[in-house]
Design a protein around this motif. Sequence first.
Motif, PDB file in Angstrom:
ATOM      1  N   UNK A   8      93.272 -31.035 -32.348  1.00 59.13           N
ATOM      2  CA  UNK A   8      92.122 -30.298 -32.869  1.00 59.13           C
ATOM      3  C   UNK A   8      91.172 -29.809 -31.785  1.00 59.13           C
ATOM      4  N   UNK A   9      91.269 -30.381 -30.601  1.00 56.04           N
ATOM      5  CA  UNK A   9      90.264 -30.131 -29.562  1.00 56.04           C
ATOM      6  C   UNK A   9      90.031 -28.646 -29.283  1.00 56.04           C
ATOM      7  N   UNK A  10      91.052 -27.820 -29.099  1.00 56.38           N
ATOM      8  CA  UNK A  10      90.762 -26.396 -28.834  1.00 56.38           C
ATOM      9  C   UNK A  10      89.947 -25.727 -29.947  1.00 56.38           C
ATOM     10  N   UNK A  11      90.258 -26.005 -31.191  1.00 60.45           N
ATOM     11  CA  UNK A  11      89.513 -25.403 -32.303  1.00 60.45           C
ATOM     12  C   UNK A  11      88.078 -25.921 -32.345  1.00 60.45           C
ATOM     13  N   UNK A  24      76.778 -20.668 -23.553  1.00 60.65           N
ATOM     14  CA  UNK A  24      76.257 -20.983 -22.222  1.00 60.65           C
ATOM     15  C   UNK A  24      76.688 -22.370 -21.749  1.00 60.65           C
ATOM     16  N   UNK A  25      76.937 -23.264 -22.694  1.00 59.70           N
ATOM     17  CA  UNK A  25      77.207 -24.664 -22.336  1.00 59.70           C
ATOM     18  C   UNK A  25      78.675 -25.012 -22.257  1.00 59.70           C
ATOM     19  N   UNK A  26      79.500 -24.338 -23.012  1.00 60.81           N
ATOM     20  CA  UNK A  26      80.908 -24.732 -23.115  1.00 60.81           C
ATOM     21  C   UNK A  26      81.785 -23.880 -22.209  1.00 60.81           C
ATOM     22  N   UNK A  27      82.939 -24.456 -21.853  1.00 54.83           N
ATOM     23  CA  UNK A  27      83.925 -23.779 -20.999  1.00 54.83           C
ATOM     24  C   UNK A  27      85.318 -23.960 -21.594  1.00 54.83           C
ATOM     25  N   UNK A  33      88.866 -30.997 -19.256  1.00 58.56           N
ATOM     26  CA  UNK A  33      87.633 -31.779 -19.418  1.00 58.56           C
ATOM     27  C   UNK A  33      87.442 -32.188 -20.874  1.00 58.56           C
ATOM     28  N   UNK A  34      87.842 -31.335 -21.786  1.00 60.48           N
ATOM     29  CA  UNK A  34      87.707 -31.650 -23.200  1.00 60.48           C
ATOM     30  C   UNK A  34      88.748 -32.674 -23.648  1.00 60.48           C
ATOM     31  N   UNK A  36      89.932 -35.060 -21.738  1.00 61.73           N
ATOM     32  CA  UNK A  36      89.423 -36.332 -21.219  1.00 61.73           C
ATOM     33  C   UNK A  36      88.272 -36.850 -22.081  1.00 61.73           C
ATOM     34  N   UNK A  37      87.378 -35.968 -22.464  1.00 63.23           N
ATOM     35  CA  UNK A  37      86.255 -36.375 -23.314  1.00 63.23           C
ATOM     36  C   UNK A  37      86.767 -36.878 -24.660  1.00 63.23           C
ATOM     37  N   UNK A  38      87.739 -36.166 -25.233  1.00 68.23           N
ATOM     38  CA  UNK A  38      88.298 -36.610 -26.512  1.00 68.23           C
ATOM     39  C   UNK A  38      88.900 -38.003 -26.381  1.00 68.23           C
ATOM     40  N   UNK A  39      89.608 -38.273 -25.308  1.00 68.03           N
ATOM     41  CA  UNK A  39      90.221 -39.591 -25.115  1.00 68.03           C
ATOM     42  C   UNK A  39      89.153 -40.688 -25.099  1.00 68.03           C
ATOM     43  N   UNK A  40      88.017 -40.427 -24.453  1.00 70.20           N
ATOM     44  CA  UNK A  40      86.937 -41.415 -24.425  1.00 70.20           C
ATOM     45  C   UNK A  40      86.346 -41.615 -25.819  1.00 70.20           C
ATOM     46  N   UNK A  41      86.127 -40.523 -26.522  1.00 67.68           N
ATOM     47  CA  UNK A  41      85.582 -40.601 -27.882  1.00 67.68           C
ATOM     48  C   UNK A  41      86.540 -41.360 -28.787  1.00 67.68           C
TER      49      UNK A  41
END
Length: 145
Positions: A8-11, A24-27, A33-34, A36-41
């Motif tokens: 789901x991460x890309x969506x 402005x905030x997202x890449x 990076x997303x 890795x962040x998902x894995x932590x969450x």
Amino acid sequence: MRRATADDVPALVAMLADDHLGAQRESPDRPGVYREAFARIDADPNQHLMVAERDGRAIGTLQLTVIPGLSRRGSTRALIEAVRVHADARGDGLGTRLVQWAIDEARALGCVLVQLTSDATRIEAHRFYERLGFEASHLGFKMQL
């Protein structure tokens, strides 16, 4: 409503980036990076990254964080963040259902308070949260690190 998966991460990132602040905030062009962040969450039992799905497509999301604490007589509180509804799914009550799910889940998890922040420029979002029963009660501060 269901828990988010790595697929789901890309969506979800696309929804986060789909407004003037998020752009402005997202890449989205940096998927690592997303992931890795998902894995932590996903590894943290106090994190509930949720997806609203219709016809197999992610159309809404939010993150509910459960925060144990000492204040308020050792109470647990919940924080709602990153509430987003896909542009073509807005206006049919999905945002209300997402936030109501978070409130109900926080209550079921023993939280005594649910809180959220909203950027000062998101006036329509403020009205939305007030309609749901939230009260503007604090002045927030941030520091970029």
